[in-house]
Design a protein around this motif. Structure first.
Motif, PDB file in Angstrom:
ATOM      1  N   ILE A 103      -6.968   8.236  -4.192  1.00 29.27           N
ATOM      2  CA  ILE A 103      -5.710   7.707  -4.721  1.00 29.27           C
ATOM      3  C   ILE A 103      -4.655   7.641  -3.622  1.00 29.27           C
ATOM      4  O   ILE A 103      -3.870   6.696  -3.544  1.00 29.27           O
ATOM      5  CB  ILE A 103      -5.225   8.576  -5.906  1.00 29.27           C
ATOM      6  N   ARG A 104      -4.631   8.630  -2.764  1.00 32.58           N
ATOM      7  CA  ARG A 104      -3.606   8.732  -1.724  1.00 32.58           C
ATOM      8  C   ARG A 104      -3.783   7.703  -0.612  1.00 32.58           C
ATOM      9  O   ARG A 104      -2.804   7.214  -0.040  1.00 32.58           O
ATOM     10  CB  ARG A 104      -3.655  10.144  -1.134  1.00 32.58           C
ATOM     11  N   TRP A 105      -5.009   7.329  -0.299  1.00 34.24           N
ATOM     12  CA  TRP A 105      -5.291   6.465   0.847  1.00 34.24           C
ATOM     13  C   TRP A 105      -4.617   5.094   0.754  1.00 34.24           C
ATOM     14  O   TRP A 105      -3.915   4.691   1.687  1.00 34.24           O
ATOM     15  CB  TRP A 105      -6.792   6.345   1.037  1.00 34.24           C
ATOM     16  N   PRO A 106      -4.773   4.321  -0.335  1.00 36.06           N
ATOM     17  CA  PRO A 106      -4.100   3.014  -0.376  1.00 36.06           C
ATOM     18  C   PRO A 106      -2.572   3.137  -0.400  1.00 36.06           C
ATOM     19  O   PRO A 106      -1.870   2.274   0.136  1.00 36.06           O
ATOM     20  CB  PRO A 106      -4.622   2.354  -1.643  1.00 36.06           C
ATOM     21  N   ILE A 107      -2.072   4.190  -1.009  1.00 33.66           N
ATOM     22  CA  ILE A 107      -0.618   4.380  -1.026  1.00 33.66           C
ATOM     23  C   ILE A 107      -0.100   4.596   0.390  1.00 33.66           C
ATOM     24  O   ILE A 107       0.924   4.030   0.791  1.00 33.66           O
ATOM     25  CB  ILE A 107      -0.248   5.563  -1.946  1.00 33.66           C
ATOM     26  N   GLU A 108      -0.797   5.409   1.159  1.00 33.00           N
ATOM     27  CA  GLU A 108      -0.377   5.663   2.540  1.00 33.00           C
ATOM     28  C   GLU A 108      -0.487   4.412   3.406  1.00 33.00           C
ATOM     29  O   GLU A 108       0.349   4.194   4.284  1.00 33.00           O
ATOM     30  CB  GLU A 108      -1.197   6.799   3.145  1.00 33.00           C
ATOM     31  N   LYS A 109      -1.526   3.595   3.169  1.00 31.23           N
ATOM     32  CA  LYS A 109      -1.646   2.349   3.932  1.00 31.23           C
ATOM     33  C   LYS A 109      -0.464   1.430   3.649  1.00 31.23           C
ATOM     34  O   LYS A 109       0.085   0.809   4.560  1.00 31.23           O
ATOM     35  CB  LYS A 109      -2.958   1.634   3.569  1.00 31.23           C
ATOM     36  N   LYS A 110      -0.067   1.348   2.392  1.00 33.73           N
ATOM     37  CA  LYS A 110       1.055   0.487   2.017  1.00 33.73           C
ATOM     38  C   LYS A 110       2.364   1.002   2.622  1.00 33.73           C
ATOM     39  O   LYS A 110       3.163   0.222   3.149  1.00 33.73           O
ATOM     40  CB  LYS A 110       1.171   0.409   0.502  1.00 33.73           C
ATOM     41  N   VAL A 111       2.579   2.295   2.565  1.00 34.44           N
ATOM     42  CA  VAL A 111       3.790   2.889   3.145  1.00 34.44           C
ATOM     43  C   VAL A 111       3.814   2.668   4.653  1.00 34.44           C
ATOM     44  O   VAL A 111       4.864   2.363   5.234  1.00 34.44           O
ATOM     45  CB  VAL A 111       3.871   4.391   2.797  1.00 34.44           C
ATOM     46  N   LYS A 112       2.664   2.792   5.294  1.00 31.74           N
ATOM     47  CA  LYS A 112       2.585   2.578   6.737  1.00 31.74           C
ATOM     48  C   LYS A 112       2.905   1.127   7.096  1.00 31.74           C
ATOM     49  O   LYS A 112       3.598   0.856   8.086  1.00 31.74           O
ATOM     50  CB  LYS A 112       1.185   2.950   7.230  1.00 31.74           C
ATOM     51  N   ALA A 113       2.419   0.178   6.292  1.00 30.15           N
ATOM     52  CA  ALA A 113       2.708  -1.236   6.542  1.00 30.15           C
ATOM     53  C   ALA A 113       4.190  -1.534   6.357  1.00 30.15           C
ATOM     54  O   ALA A 113       4.794  -2.260   7.164  1.00 30.15           O
ATOM     55  CB  ALA A 113       1.872  -2.108   5.611  1.00 30.15           C
ATOM     56  N   ILE A 114       4.797  -0.970   5.325  1.00 24.67           N
ATOM     57  CA  ILE A 114       6.237  -1.172   5.098  1.00 24.67           C
ATOM     58  C   ILE A 114       7.039  -0.578   6.245  1.00 24.67           C
ATOM     59  O   ILE A 114       8.004  -1.188   6.727  1.00 24.67           O
ATOM     60  CB  ILE A 114       6.648  -0.553   3.745  1.00 24.67           C
ATOM     61  N   ARG A 115       6.654   0.600   6.711  1.00 21.63           N
ATOM     62  CA  ARG A 115       7.355   1.238   7.832  1.00 21.63           C
ATOM     63  C   ARG A 115       7.221   0.412   9.110  1.00 21.63           C
ATOM     64  O   ARG A 115       8.181   0.270   9.870  1.00 21.63           O
ATOM     65  CB  ARG A 115       6.786   2.640   8.044  1.00 21.63           C
ATOM     66  N   ALA A 116       6.050  -0.173   9.337  1.00 22.90           N
ATOM     67  CA  ALA A 116       5.847  -1.013  10.523  1.00 22.90           C
ATOM     68  C   ALA A 116       6.709  -2.272  10.450  1.00 22.90           C
ATOM     69  O   ALA A 116       7.273  -2.706  11.456  1.00 22.90           O
ATOM     70  CB  ALA A 116       4.378  -1.382  10.668  1.00 22.90           C
TER      71      ALA A 116
END
Length: 159
Positions: A103-116
């Protein structure tokens, strides 16, 4: 063993187990995250899993201690029961961890993309424009307004 002694022994073991868990967290702090977290889950299960010792009195003891003492002193047959409890709780804990990580993995990918994206936009805002560069080189440059009403810097070529 009275009820008070039983609770006192479990309290002492609980504090010692949490201390060992804290030391394990410090020892695995340098590791890669996807290796560190399952190891921490396994050690937590190893230290905190109880197993029944006396079914008549509903008395429990740490499964690791029961297994170690039964193997070391070759008494009783509780080692197999404690090992099965450890295995069952380990499987359950790892399944729960895998669901949590999934559950955590796709959320972290999305947050990382927004931060980038934010960092890229911030970096683009910080870059000087051609007008800024020209103004810095020649502060006496002729500035005029274009048809849109924006200031425009006149840059003359050098001959």
């Amino acid at each position: 063993m009275t009820e008070h002694d039983y609770l006192l022994a479990w309290s002492a073991y609980g504090i010692a187990a949490l201390g060992c868990l804290l030391v394990w967290f410090r020892l695995t702090g340098w590791m890669w995250r996807w290796l560190r977290e399952p190891l921490r889950v396994l050690v937590a299960v190893l230290l905190l899993t109880p197993t029944i010792v006396d079914p008549a009195k509903d008395m429990f003891a740490p499964a690791v201690a029961i297994t170690a003492l039964d193997i070391l002193f070759k008494v009783g047959n509780n080692a197999w029961k404690a090992t099965l409890d450890l295995t069952m709780y380990s499987i359950i804990a790892m399944a729960v961890y895998l669901v949590f990580a999934g559950i955590r993995w796709p959320i972290e990918k999305k947050v990382k993309a927004i931060r980038a994206e934010r960092e890229a936009a911030q970096k683009a805002e910080e870059e000087p424009t051609l007008q800024d560069v020209a103004r810095d080189r020649n502060p006496q440059a002729d500035t005029r307004y274009d048809s849109n009403g924006d200031r425009r810097l006149r840059i003359e070529p050098r001959l």
